[in-house]
Design an enzyme around this catalytic site. Structure first.
Site, PDB file in Angstrom:
ATOM      1  N   HIS A   1       0.882  -1.113   0.026  1.00 44.52           N
ATOM      2  CA  HIS A   1      -0.005   0.085  -0.009  1.00 44.52           C
ATOM      3  C   HIS A   1       0.887   1.138   0.011  1.00 44.52           C
ATOM      4  O   HIS A   1       1.648   1.476   0.950  1.00 44.52           O
ATOM      5  CB  HIS A   1      -0.846  -0.064   1.184  1.00 44.52           C
ATOM      6  CG  HIS A   1      -1.670  -1.250   1.335  1.00 44.52           C
ATOM      7  ND1 HIS A   1      -2.860  -1.190   0.756  1.00 44.52           N
ATOM      8  CD2 HIS A   1      -1.721  -2.543   2.003  1.00 44.52           C
ATOM      9  CE1 HIS A   1      -3.611  -2.457   0.917  1.00 44.52           C
ATOM     10  NE2 HIS A   1      -2.712  -3.229   1.534  1.00 44.52           N
TER      11      HIS A   1
ATOM     12  N   ASP B   1       2.657  -7.047   2.451  1.00 45.67           N
ATOM     13  CA  ASP B   1       1.374  -6.090   2.798  1.00 45.67           C
ATOM     14  C   ASP B   1       1.752  -4.958   3.633  1.00 45.67           C
ATOM     15  O   ASP B   1       0.911  -4.541   4.572  1.00 45.67           O
ATOM     16  CB  ASP B   1       0.374  -7.185   3.577  1.00 45.67           C
ATOM     17  CG  ASP B   1      -1.102  -6.448   3.690  1.00 45.67           C
ATOM     18  OD1 ASP B   1      -1.179  -5.360   3.147  1.00 45.67           O
ATOM     19  OD2 ASP B   1      -1.900  -6.936   4.354  1.00 45.67           O
TER      20      ASP B   1
ATOM     21  N   HIS C   1       0.342   3.399   8.292  1.00 42.21           N
ATOM     22  CA  HIS C   1      -0.676   4.363   9.033  1.00 42.21           C
ATOM     23  C   HIS C   1       0.093   5.216   9.954  1.00 42.21           C
ATOM     24  O   HIS C   1       1.145   4.839  10.504  1.00 42.21           O
ATOM     25  CB  HIS C   1      -1.670   3.475   9.918  1.00 42.21           C
ATOM     26  CG  HIS C   1      -2.469   2.453   9.036  1.00 42.21           C
ATOM     27  ND1 HIS C   1      -3.528   2.987   8.304  1.00 42.21           N
ATOM     28  CD2 HIS C   1      -2.606   0.951   8.986  1.00 42.21           C
ATOM     29  CE1 HIS C   1      -4.155   2.107   7.652  1.00 42.21           C
ATOM     30  NE2 HIS C   1      -3.477   0.936   8.035  1.00 42.21           N
TER      31      HIS C   1
HETATM   32  O1  DOR Z   1      -3.750  -4.774   7.507  1.00 44.41           O
HETATM   33  C1  DOR Z   1      -4.253  -4.523   6.410  1.00 44.41           C
HETATM   34  N1  DOR Z   1      -4.067  -3.350   6.073  1.00 44.41           N
HETATM   35  N2  DOR Z   1      -4.935  -5.180   5.689  1.00 44.41           N
HETATM   36  C2  DOR Z   1      -5.585  -5.112   4.632  1.00 44.41           C
HETATM   37  O2  DOR Z   1      -6.010  -5.791   4.059  1.00 44.41           O
HETATM   38  C3  DOR Z   1      -5.643  -3.497   4.401  1.00 44.41           C
HETATM   39  C4  DOR Z   1      -4.466  -3.035   4.642  1.00 44.41           C
HETATM   40  C5  DOR Z   1      -4.542  -1.356   4.677  1.00 44.41           C
HETATM   41  O3  DOR Z   1      -4.813  -0.882   3.482  1.00 44.41           O
HETATM   42  O4  DOR Z   1      -4.263  -0.636   5.643  1.00 44.41           O
END
Ligand code: DOR
Length: 431
Positions: A63, A306, A310
């Site tokens: 991401h 992954d 944040h």
């Molecule tokens: O832990 C996660 N964070 N799993 C996901 O599928 C989405 C991701 C996010 O976009 O923060």
């Protein structure tokens, strides 16, 4: 002429089934020679003795948060963190703002990737508009714009009719559908794995069956449609068993597992550290061990981080309110080396799952040290100890459960198209 000689490393090239000492000559962005003792008088020589030389890692699942959530990460910072972690190419998910459900967003991401990121950036487009699971995106136009796969990652397509059509059209478009398989009605308000730990710590549980149920449905629909289904972040023994059986029947399925699901268990959530909150959640020891065994036997094909940044203010709240996700680029190699140290996986096989397999699944170049291949190469020190401090890393975010931990295994240098973009001594060298 730009010539670099990586001398005397342990060459790990899964594509060529090679594991042994040798030199690699990089010339004009490509691998020019791989041999026991290369003479190249005018080349810049890098001593790789005691180190591993491997094709750059390829991350199927990240991401990068741009456009729209640049306070968490952007393509420039994410691309820098990627090469610092040995990743030379990363595929980025569509849960941006706006969502990557339109060719203009795909174009934008590709453009920013070319200009701002030292790692190659491959956009994964949304399978449904706005990730709402209702109306399919214009897959053909998105593939023409450069999307390498489709995914509503972060959300599950609950409507089986929509999922069937998405698979049918992705087959025609010739790209995989990457599924975040969690049945929302079974997840409920669960935030950690349902089991003894969730009961003990008093947090709502997300049951393992929520994953298996959805994987079962998606495998049946993949079998019906003949589409390529790729299961993201597999976390349960139940899902592993279903994938193994489906592959045995000839279903076109591939699957990935994250470093955190390979190493941590739900015990890590017992201290209420919101950096251990991920979707799907960290599971039981039995589930974790099933994922490790499945990765080693090849039922799970690839390791994907992954990487999910944040901001501090978002994670610094009570566990139930925090968004799921953790950053993974800069710690991935050290964390998954655990499988080599335990004797479960040979180094060559680890590189296969970090590089060769993810490149194959995405249908992109990479994962190979063959002569003439693009020189996406990583030099690794499997024995180096270091203490991870996310504040000193390249991601804009710091949400890592490995913060402050001493790790073993370090990225020494990363080359993309023959260019040194990261070195342990000098940091990221880009632009
Ligand atoms: O832990 C996660 N964070 N799993 C996901 O599928 C989405 C991701 C996010 O976009 O923060």
């Amino acid at each position: 002429m730009n010539r670099i000689l990586l001398r005397g490393g342990r060459l790990l090239d899964p594509a060529g089934e090679r594991d042994g000492p040798g030199d690699v000559l990089i010339e004009n962005g490509r691998i020019a020679a791989v041999d026991a003792d290369i003479r190249a008088d005018d080349a810049e020589v890098i001593d790789a003795a005691g180190r591993w030389v491997a094709p750059g890692f390829v991350d199927l699942h990240t991401h990068l948060r741009e456009p729209g959530h640049e306070y968490k990460e952007d393509i420039a910072s994410g691309g820098r963190a990627a090469v610092a972690g040995g990743f030379t190419a990363v595929a980025c998910m569509a849960n941006t703002n706006p969502v990557n459900d339109d060719p203009s967003v795909t174009d934008y991401i590709l453009d920013r990737g070319h200009q701002d990121s030292p790692a190659r950036v491959y956009p994964i487009a949304a399978a449904t508009r706005g990730l709402r699971g209702e109306i399919m995106t214009e897959m053909d136009a998105l593939v023409r714009a450069g999307a390498v796969a489709f995914s509503d990652d972060g959300a599950t397509i609950m409507d089986s009719g929509v999922m069937r059509r998405v698979l049918e059209y992705s087959r025609l478009a010739g790209v995989p559908i990457v599924v975040h398989a969690e049945d929302r009605t079974l997840v409920g308000n669960g935030v950690v794995n349902e089991g003894a730990v969730s009961t003990r710590i008093g947090l709502p549980g997300n049951p393992a069956i929520a994953e298996a149920v959805m994987v079962a449905r998606d495998l049946m629909l993949a079998e019906l449609t003949g589409a390529h289904l790729h299961v993201a972040h597999v976390s349960t023994a139940g899902a592993v068993d279903l994938i193994r059986a489906a592959r045995g029947r000839g279903v076109h399925v591939t699957a990935e597992v994250t470093p955190h699901h390979l190493v941590l268990t739900d015990e890590a959530t017992a201290g209420y550290d919101t950096n251990t909150k991920v979707a799907p959640p960290l599971r039981s020891l039995a589930d974790r061990n099933a994922c490790r065994a499945a990765l080693c036997e090849g039922t799970l094909d690839a390791i994907a981080t992954d990487h999910a940044p944040h901001a501090e203010h978002e994670k610094d709240v009570e566990f139930t309110a925090a968004p799921p996700g953790l950053i993974g680029f800069e710690t991935a190699f050290a964390v998954v080396l655990d499988l080599v140290r335990s004797g479960e996986l040979e180094p060559l096989e680890l590189v296969r799952r970090l590089s060769t397999e993810p490149a194959r699944i995405l249908g992109q170049l990479g994962g190979s040290l063959a002569v003439d291949a693009p020189a996406d190469v990583v030099v690794l020190d499997p024995a180096a100890e270091w203490t991870y401090d996310p504040a000193k890393g390249y991601s804009k975010s710091r949400n890592s459960p490995w913060s402050g931990k001493t790790l073993t295994g370090r990225v020494i240098a990363t080359f993309v198209a023959g260019r040194l973009v990261y070195s342990e001594e000098r940091g990221v060298l880009f632009p």
